[in-house]
Design a protein around this motif. Structure first.
Motif, PDB file in Angstrom:
ATOM      1  N   SER A 159       0.579  -1.290   0.035  1.00 22.32           N
ATOM      2  CA  SER A 159      -0.093  -0.112  -0.134  1.00 22.32           C
ATOM      3  C   SER A 159       0.780   1.327   0.144  1.00 22.32           C
ATOM      4  O   SER A 159       0.215   2.315   0.211  1.00 22.32           O
ATOM      5  CB  SER A 159      -0.866  -0.058   1.234  1.00 22.32           C
ATOM      6  N   HIS A 160       2.294   1.193  -0.113  1.00 24.22           N
ATOM      7  CA  HIS A 160       2.968   2.303   0.061  1.00 24.22           C
ATOM      8  C   HIS A 160       3.611   2.710  -1.285  1.00 24.22           C
ATOM      9  O   HIS A 160       3.995   4.006  -1.542  1.00 24.22           O
ATOM     10  CB  HIS A 160       4.114   2.233   1.161  1.00 24.22           C
ATOM     11  N   TYR A 161       3.955   1.768  -2.158  1.00 29.41           N
ATOM     12  CA  TYR A 161       4.605   2.067  -3.414  1.00 29.41           C
ATOM     13  C   TYR A 161       3.987   1.533  -4.530  1.00 29.41           C
ATOM     14  O   TYR A 161       3.100   0.546  -4.473  1.00 29.41           O
ATOM     15  CB  TYR A 161       6.130   1.491  -3.361  1.00 29.41           C
ATOM     16  N   PRO A 162       4.136   2.009  -5.661  1.00 33.25           N
ATOM     17  CA  PRO A 162       3.174   1.630  -6.788  1.00 33.25           C
ATOM     18  C   PRO A 162       4.086   0.183  -7.340  1.00 33.25           C
ATOM     19  O   PRO A 162       5.179   0.019  -6.973  1.00 33.25           O
ATOM     20  CB  PRO A 162       3.675   2.641  -7.825  1.00 33.25           C
ATOM     21  N   HIS A 163       3.380  -0.577  -7.959  1.00 35.07           N
ATOM     22  CA  HIS A 163       3.744  -1.881  -8.649  1.00 35.07           C
ATOM     23  C   HIS A 163       4.983  -1.641  -9.348  1.00 35.07           C
ATOM     24  O   HIS A 163       5.816  -2.430  -9.115  1.00 35.07           O
ATOM     25  CB  HIS A 163       2.732  -2.546  -9.379  1.00 35.07           C
ATOM     26  N   GLU A 164       5.163  -0.767 -10.342  1.00 34.73           N
ATOM     27  CA  GLU A 164       6.186  -0.506 -11.018  1.00 34.73           C
ATOM     28  C   GLU A 164       7.148   0.564 -10.308  1.00 34.73           C
ATOM     29  O   GLU A 164       6.618   1.278  -9.887  1.00 34.73           O
ATOM     30  CB  GLU A 164       5.954  -0.059 -12.411  1.00 34.73           C
ATOM     31  N   PRO A 165       8.402   0.170 -10.353  1.00 39.99           N
ATOM     32  CA  PRO A 165       9.461   1.443  -9.784  1.00 39.99           C
ATOM     33  C   PRO A 165       9.528   2.347 -10.884  1.00 39.99           C
ATOM     34  O   PRO A 165       9.271   2.259 -12.016  1.00 39.99           O
ATOM     35  CB  PRO A 165      10.910   0.585  -9.767  1.00 39.99           C
ATOM     36  N   PRO A 166      10.033   3.544 -10.278  1.00 44.63           N
ATOM     37  CA  PRO A 166      10.093   4.710 -11.168  1.00 44.63           C
ATOM     38  C   PRO A 166      11.414   4.504 -12.220  1.00 44.63           C
ATOM     39  O   PRO A 166      12.303   3.848 -12.051  1.00 44.63           O
ATOM     40  CB  PRO A 166      10.633   5.697 -10.222  1.00 44.63           C
ATOM     41  N   GLU A 167      10.947   5.074 -13.460  1.00 48.19           N
ATOM     42  CA  GLU A 167      12.174   4.814 -14.662  1.00 48.19           C
ATOM     43  C   GLU A 167      13.371   5.504 -13.770  1.00 48.19           C
ATOM     44  O   GLU A 167      13.039   6.940 -13.487  1.00 48.19           O
ATOM     45  CB  GLU A 167      11.540   5.632 -15.821  1.00 48.19           C
ATOM     46  N   GLU A 168      14.721   5.284 -14.562  1.00 52.32           N
ATOM     47  CA  GLU A 168      15.776   6.122 -14.280  1.00 52.32           C
ATOM     48  C   GLU A 168      15.716   7.310 -15.081  1.00 52.32           C
ATOM     49  O   GLU A 168      15.037   7.537 -15.962  1.00 52.32           O
ATOM     50  CB  GLU A 168      16.821   5.286 -14.665  1.00 52.32           C
ATOM     51  N   GLY A 169      15.956   8.619 -14.176  1.00 52.06           N
ATOM     52  CA  GLY A 169      15.786   9.945 -14.708  1.00 52.06           C
ATOM     53  C   GLY A 169      14.458  10.424 -14.424  1.00 52.06           C
ATOM     54  O   GLY A 169      14.105  11.790 -14.508  1.00 52.06           O
ATOM     55  N   ASP A 170      13.290   9.694 -13.807  1.00 52.79           N
ATOM     56  CA  ASP A 170      12.164  10.344 -13.588  1.00 52.79           C
ATOM     57  C   ASP A 170      12.412  11.406 -12.350  1.00 52.79           C
ATOM     58  O   ASP A 170      12.907  10.922 -11.603  1.00 52.79           O
ATOM     59  CB  ASP A 170      11.071   9.234 -13.052  1.00 52.79           C
ATOM     60  N   ALA A 171      11.441  12.633 -12.655  1.00 53.54           N
ATOM     61  CA  ALA A 171      11.595  13.291 -11.369  1.00 53.54           C
ATOM     62  C   ALA A 171      10.767  12.723 -10.255  1.00 53.54           C
ATOM     63  O   ALA A 171       9.507  12.105 -10.496  1.00 53.54           O
ATOM     64  CB  ALA A 171      10.959  14.758 -11.922  1.00 53.54           C
ATOM     65  N   PRO A 172      11.002  12.915  -8.976  1.00 59.36           N
ATOM     66  CA  PRO A 172      10.321  12.545  -7.932  1.00 59.36           C
ATOM     67  C   PRO A 172       8.834  13.322  -8.013  1.00 59.36           C
ATOM     68  O   PRO A 172       8.799  14.409  -8.351  1.00 59.36           O
ATOM     69  CB  PRO A 172      10.853  12.926  -6.730  1.00 59.36           C
ATOM     70  N   ARG A 173       7.816  12.648  -7.404  1.00 56.24           N
ATOM     71  CA  ARG A 173       6.528  13.297  -7.409  1.00 56.24           C
ATOM     72  C   ARG A 173       6.403  14.480  -6.211  1.00 56.24           C
ATOM     73  O   ARG A 173       7.342  14.362  -5.217  1.00 56.24           O
ATOM     74  CB  ARG A 173       5.420  12.014  -7.145  1.00 56.24           C
ATOM     75  N   ALA A 174       5.348  15.346  -6.602  1.00 58.62           N
ATOM     76  CA  ALA A 174       5.441  16.455  -5.677  1.00 58.62           C
ATOM     77  C   ALA A 174       4.895  15.979  -4.390  1.00 58.62           C
ATOM     78  O   ALA A 174       3.991  14.909  -4.308  1.00 58.62           O
ATOM     79  CB  ALA A 174       4.548  17.517  -6.120  1.00 58.62           C
ATOM     80  N   LEU A 175       5.081  16.513  -3.220  1.00 55.81           N
ATOM     81  CA  LEU A 175       4.712  16.068  -1.763  1.00 55.81           C
ATOM     82  C   LEU A 175       3.231  16.694  -1.609  1.00 55.81           C
ATOM     83  O   LEU A 175       2.663  17.594  -2.530  1.00 55.81           O
ATOM     84  CB  LEU A 175       5.211  16.957  -0.912  1.00 55.81           C
ATOM     85  N   THR A 176       2.365  15.967  -1.236  1.00 62.68           N
ATOM     86  CA  THR A 176       1.038  16.284  -0.884  1.00 62.68           C
ATOM     87  C   THR A 176       1.254  17.292  -0.027  1.00 62.68           C
ATOM     88  O   THR A 176       2.164  17.527   0.801  1.00 62.68           O
ATOM     89  CB  THR A 176       0.162  15.086  -0.435  1.00 62.68           C
TER      90      THR A 176
END
Length: 83
Positions: free
Chosen positions: A56-73
């Motif tokens: 329930s904490h991370y998406p099923h797929e990991p981030p792609e290399e070079g992807d920017a982190p998501r903005a904080l809520t």
């Protein structure tokens, strides 16, 4: 160390596709707020956490290399600024 809370310094994330029970792996690093006391026991702490791919904490797929982190809520930003 001094009884004060340690400061969060870094989180290193590494997905491991060969370990389904530990797919999402992170190391969290905390340091004493007093630089000269870093050689004292407990002044530097590292914690490892791992979660299965489906959680329930991370998406099923990991981030792609070079992807920017998501903005904080808004709630996350308030919590971060309070520390």
């Amino acid at each position: 160390a001094s009884g004060e809370p340690l400061r969060f310094v870094a989180q290193v994330y590494a997905a491991a596709s060969d370990e389904p029970h530990a797919f999402h792996r992170s190391i969290l690093l905390f340091l004493s707020p007093h630089g000269p006391s870093l050689s004292r026991p407990g002044a530097v702490r590292a914690f490892r956490c791992q979660l299965p791919r489906d959680n329930s904490h991370y998406p099923h797929e990991p981030p792609e290399e070079g992807d920017a982190p998501r903005a904080l809520t808004l709630a996350e930003a308030r919590l971060a600024s309070a520390r």
